[in-house]
Design a protein around this motif. Structure first.
Motif, PDB file in Angstrom:
ATOM      1  N   ASN A   1      -7.433  43.130  21.586  1.00 20.86           N
ATOM      2  CA  ASN A   1      -7.296  44.826  21.618  1.00 20.86           C
ATOM      3  C   ASN A   1      -6.234  45.293  20.910  1.00 20.86           C
ATOM      4  O   ASN A   1      -6.322  46.507  20.617  1.00 20.86           O
ATOM      5  CB  ASN A   1      -7.718  45.093  23.027  1.00 20.86           C
ATOM      6  CG  ASN A   1      -8.185  46.558  23.172  1.00 20.86           C
ATOM      7  OD1 ASN A   1      -9.260  46.622  22.382  1.00 20.86           O
ATOM      8  ND2 ASN A   1      -7.530  47.213  23.958  1.00 20.86           N
ATOM      9  N   HIS A   2      -5.082  44.518  20.917  1.00 22.58           N
ATOM     10  CA  HIS A   2      -3.919  45.036  20.390  1.00 22.58           C
ATOM     11  C   HIS A   2      -3.371  43.913  19.402  1.00 22.58           C
ATOM     12  O   HIS A   2      -3.624  42.783  19.550  1.00 22.58           O
ATOM     13  CB  HIS A   2      -3.028  45.432  21.190  1.00 22.58           C
ATOM     14  CG  HIS A   2      -3.510  46.841  22.113  1.00 22.58           C
ATOM     15  ND1 HIS A   2      -3.427  48.004  21.698  1.00 22.58           N
ATOM     16  CD2 HIS A   2      -4.110  46.370  23.500  1.00 22.58           C
ATOM     17  CE1 HIS A   2      -3.844  48.854  22.724  1.00 22.58           C
ATOM     18  NE2 HIS A   2      -4.092  48.079  23.838  1.00 22.58           N
ATOM     19  N   MET A   3      -2.342  44.287  18.666  1.00 24.23           N
ATOM     20  CA  MET A   3      -1.573  43.199  18.009  1.00 24.23           C
ATOM     21  C   MET A   3      -0.077  43.223  18.514  1.00 24.23           C
ATOM     22  O   MET A   3       0.195  43.888  19.650  1.00 24.23           O
ATOM     23  CB  MET A   3      -1.347  43.738  16.570  1.00 24.23           C
ATOM     24  CG  MET A   3      -2.923  43.929  15.821  1.00 24.23           C
ATOM     25  SD  MET A   3      -2.520  44.599  14.076  1.00 24.23           S
ATOM     26  CE  MET A   3      -1.820  46.097  14.218  1.00 24.23           C
ATOM     27  N   GLY A   4       0.624  42.350  18.020  1.00 23.27           N
ATOM     28  CA  GLY A   4       2.073  42.303  18.327  1.00 23.27           C
ATOM     29  C   GLY A   4       2.389  42.153  19.778  1.00 23.27           C
ATOM     30  O   GLY A   4       1.709  41.277  20.362  1.00 23.27           O
ATOM     31  N   GLY A   5       3.225  42.836  20.414  1.00 27.02           N
ATOM     32  CA  GLY A   5       3.578  43.020  21.840  1.00 27.02           C
ATOM     33  C   GLY A   5       2.512  43.223  22.733  1.00 27.02           C
ATOM     34  O   GLY A   5       2.584  42.801  24.099  1.00 27.02           O
ATOM     35  N   ALA A   6       1.499  43.551  22.281  1.00 25.82           N
ATOM     36  CA  ALA A   6       0.095  43.851  23.245  1.00 25.82           C
ATOM     37  C   ALA A   6      -1.045  42.981  23.006  1.00 25.82           C
ATOM     38  O   ALA A   6      -2.178  42.954  23.645  1.00 25.82           O
ATOM     39  CB  ALA A   6      -0.086  45.285  23.109  1.00 25.82           C
TER      40      ALA A   6
ATOM     41  N   GLU B   1       9.929  46.660  19.858  1.00 25.35           N
ATOM     42  CA  GLU B   1      10.189  47.386  20.845  1.00 25.35           C
ATOM     43  C   GLU B   1       9.053  48.427  21.263  1.00 25.35           C
ATOM     44  O   GLU B   1       9.037  49.001  22.329  1.00 25.35           O
ATOM     45  CB  GLU B   1      11.579  47.943  20.942  1.00 25.35           C
ATOM     46  CG  GLU B   1      12.701  46.719  21.013  1.00 25.35           C
ATOM     47  CD  GLU B   1      14.005  47.102  21.115  1.00 25.35           C
ATOM     48  OE1 GLU B   1      14.316  48.313  20.852  1.00 25.35           O
ATOM     49  OE2 GLU B   1      14.930  46.341  21.215  1.00 25.35           O
ATOM     50  N   THR B   2       8.505  49.108  20.310  1.00 28.08           N
ATOM     51  CA  THR B   2       7.762  50.311  20.429  1.00 28.08           C
ATOM     52  C   THR B   2       6.524  50.513  19.787  1.00 28.08           C
ATOM     53  O   THR B   2       5.757  51.338  20.018  1.00 28.08           O
ATOM     54  CB  THR B   2       8.785  51.514  19.733  1.00 28.08           C
ATOM     55  OG1 THR B   2       9.214  51.183  18.465  1.00 28.08           O
ATOM     56  CG2 THR B   2      10.047  51.723  20.543  1.00 28.08           C
ATOM     57  N   TYR B   3       6.181  49.343  18.864  1.00 31.07           N
ATOM     58  CA  TYR B   3       4.846  49.367  18.303  1.00 31.07           C
ATOM     59  C   TYR B   3       4.333  48.029  18.471  1.00 31.07           C
ATOM     60  O   TYR B   3       4.847  47.122  18.761  1.00 31.07           O
ATOM     61  CB  TYR B   3       5.138  49.539  16.784  1.00 31.07           C
ATOM     62  CG  TYR B   3       5.170  51.139  16.373  1.00 31.07           C
ATOM     63  CD1 TYR B   3       3.619  51.427  15.913  1.00 31.07           C
ATOM     64  CD2 TYR B   3       6.091  52.016  16.423  1.00 31.07           C
ATOM     65  CE1 TYR B   3       3.572  52.679  15.586  1.00 31.07           C
ATOM     66  CE2 TYR B   3       5.919  53.232  16.222  1.00 31.07           C
ATOM     67  CZ  TYR B   3       4.403  53.723  15.866  1.00 31.07           C
ATOM     68  OH  TYR B   3       4.467  54.977  15.398  1.00 31.07           O
ATOM     69  N   THR B   4       2.706  48.009  18.548  1.00 34.63           N
ATOM     70  CA  THR B   4       1.787  46.976  18.724  1.00 34.63           C
ATOM     71  C   THR B   4       1.742  46.162  17.390  1.00 34.63           C
ATOM     72  O   THR B   4       0.895  45.508  17.152  1.00 34.63           O
ATOM     73  CB  THR B   4       0.729  47.459  19.419  1.00 34.63           C
ATOM     74  OG1 THR B   4       0.042  48.336  18.632  1.00 34.63           O
ATOM     75  CG2 THR B   4       0.961  47.886  20.878  1.00 34.63           C
TER      76      THR B   4
ATOM     77  N   GLY C   1       1.143  45.553  30.074  1.00 37.07           N
ATOM     78  CA  GLY C   1       0.547  45.704  28.929  1.00 37.07           C
ATOM     79  C   GLY C   1       1.306  45.547  27.392  1.00 37.07           C
ATOM     80  O   GLY C   1       0.641  45.354  26.504  1.00 37.07           O
ATOM     81  N   PHE C   2       2.507  45.489  27.602  1.00 32.24           N
ATOM     82  CA  PHE C   2       3.325  45.156  26.556  1.00 32.24           C
ATOM     83  C   PHE C   2       4.409  44.274  26.682  1.00 32.24           C
ATOM     84  O   PHE C   2       5.159  44.455  27.816  1.00 32.24           O
ATOM     85  CB  PHE C   2       4.009  46.334  26.080  1.00 32.24           C
ATOM     86  CG  PHE C   2       4.731  46.559  24.685  1.00 32.24           C
ATOM     87  CD1 PHE C   2       4.021  46.565  23.541  1.00 32.24           C
ATOM     88  CD2 PHE C   2       6.123  46.263  24.637  1.00 32.24           C
ATOM     89  CE1 PHE C   2       4.723  46.525  22.390  1.00 32.24           C
ATOM     90  CE2 PHE C   2       6.768  46.309  23.355  1.00 32.24           C
ATOM     91  CZ  PHE C   2       6.158  46.281  22.092  1.00 32.24           C
ATOM     92  N   ARG C   3       4.568  43.214  25.912  1.00 31.16           N
ATOM     93  CA  ARG C   3       5.551  42.445  26.152  1.00 31.16           C
ATOM     94  C   ARG C   3       6.837  42.719  24.992  1.00 31.16           C
ATOM     95  O   ARG C   3       7.007  42.792  24.216  1.00 31.16           O
ATOM     96  CB  ARG C   3       5.247  40.995  25.588  1.00 31.16           C
ATOM     97  CG  ARG C   3       6.353  40.042  25.872  1.00 31.16           C
ATOM     98  CD  ARG C   3       5.954  38.489  25.623  1.00 31.16           C
ATOM     99  NE  ARG C   3       6.720  37.507  26.189  1.00 31.16           N
ATOM    100  CZ  ARG C   3       6.459  36.203  26.435  1.00 31.16           C
ATOM    101  NH1 ARG C   3       5.468  35.772  25.861  1.00 31.16           N
ATOM    102  NH2 ARG C   3       7.210  35.250  26.708  1.00 31.16           N
ATOM    103  N   HIS C   4       7.898  43.378  25.912  1.00 36.01           N
ATOM    104  CA  HIS C   4       9.378  43.879  25.365  1.00 36.01           C
ATOM    105  C   HIS C   4       9.998  42.789  25.148  1.00 36.01           C
ATOM    106  O   HIS C   4      10.256  41.784  25.750  1.00 36.01           O
ATOM    107  CB  HIS C   4       9.761  44.857  26.128  1.00 36.01           C
ATOM    108  CG  HIS C   4      10.856  45.389  25.382  1.00 36.01           C
ATOM    109  ND1 HIS C   4      12.357  44.989  25.357  1.00 36.01           N
ATOM    110  CD2 HIS C   4      11.131  46.829  25.295  1.00 36.01           C
ATOM    111  CE1 HIS C   4      12.951  45.863  24.678  1.00 36.01           C
ATOM    112  NE2 HIS C   4      12.258  47.246  24.802  1.00 36.01           N
ATOM    113  N   PRO C   5      10.813  42.584  23.808  1.00 35.81           N
ATOM    114  CA  PRO C   5      11.639  41.374  23.490  1.00 35.81           C
ATOM    115  C   PRO C   5      12.652  41.274  24.329  1.00 35.81           C
ATOM    116  O   PRO C   5      12.908  40.190  24.575  1.00 35.81           O
ATOM    117  CB  PRO C   5      11.932  41.623  22.144  1.00 35.81           C
ATOM    118  CG  PRO C   5      11.664  43.025  21.742  1.00 35.81           C
ATOM    119  CD  PRO C   5      10.695  43.526  22.619  1.00 35.81           C
ATOM    120  N   ALA C   6      13.164  42.134  24.948  1.00 32.14           N
ATOM    121  CA  ALA C   6      14.236  42.158  25.711  1.00 32.14           C
ATOM    122  C   ALA C   6      13.901  42.276  27.424  1.00 32.14           C
ATOM    123  O   ALA C   6      14.482  41.559  28.136  1.00 32.14           O
ATOM    124  CB  ALA C   6      15.351  43.077  25.477  1.00 32.14           C
TER     125      ALA C   6
END
Lengths: 162, 162
Positions: free
Chosen positions: A70-75, B26-29, B144-149
């Motif tokens: 549903n998302h790319m990258g970190g999601a 850190e901010t975009y998917t 919902g998001f995997r932050h690198p740090a």
């Protein structure tokens, strides 16, 4: 009922009910005049997406589901999915079987959550089904969907962690 | 500061800060290893989407925004948008000016709402800015998001009716 990978040969069986559901404009955010090539492109996914069909003992296609990140990258650990059941075969658990299949697929593939981006609030049968499969309504976008008969109605975002 | 349509000639000025922001993750998917052609395709939109740049008196590109329908069909009245400001020019109101521009565009184009699908909760500067421009956090997707740090953090869905 068997759920198996959809192949190009299944599309002619999917298109009639896909087309009827999209043209009705009550449950999906596809353009109501979507033509057959655009429908095929939107539904018959390539990896990392995947499309399946539910078939009966005679091989008749009863419904179909597609699933994808549903998302790319970190999601990118959040999956999504969409479902269409041939209205002639409604009420016999096809949607539920497809939903269970898709959730099992997402777990095996290592997704950590599944998100539905746009569940029309008046589609109460679907909302109840997804709730029974563990999804929560996270929010409802006010007037997020223009229903052809009911006017502007809410659009649910549903989610579950896996 | 002037906000104007982005042209192909602006991309070489956008790519360095686009790349730095995406690579930081850190901010975009977007995928952190997104290459330049993929970045250009994702950012430099064709109609009905649109991409603008904010430039200073010398013509230097300070930041950029893209805007587009967020759904099709019965939900095509919901727009979305994305923003990138060159970190060298942060803190001088570029993001706010781009946000105000995008909201004005959406109103003129007849959209009835704007939705941000994936605002990382640790991106507190952006969250505060969007709130000050009228957006609400409708829900936060847990982990919902995997932050690198910071590891798994929440992913906000923000929305406002226009």
């Amino acid at each position: 009922m068997l759920i198996r990978e959809a192949t190009a040969a299944d599309w002619p069986a999917i298109w009639p009910f896909f087309h009827a559901i999209v043209e009705a404009g009550e449950t999906y955010t596809y353009p109501r005049d979507m033509d057959e090539p655009a429908g095929r492109e939107s539904w018959m996914l390539q990896p990392p997406g995947r499309t399946v069909v539910a078939v009966d003992e005679a091989g008749t296609v009863l419904g179909s589901a597609k699933m994808n990140p549903n998302h790319m990258g970190g999601a990118s650990h959040i999956a999504s999915a969409s479902f269409m059941v041939d209205p002639r075969y409604g009420g016999r658990g096809v949607g539920r079987a497809l939903g269970e299949h898709v959730l099992a697929w997402a777990r095996v593939e290592g997704y950590r959550a599944m998100q539905f981006n746009a569940v029309v609030e008046t589609n109460t049968v679907a909302v109840a089904l997804w709730k029974s499969l563990g999804f929560q309504i996270m929010t409802t976008l006010p007037e997020g969907f223009r229903h052809p008969a009911k006017g502007y109605v809410g659009l649910h975002i549903m989610y579950q962690q896996l």
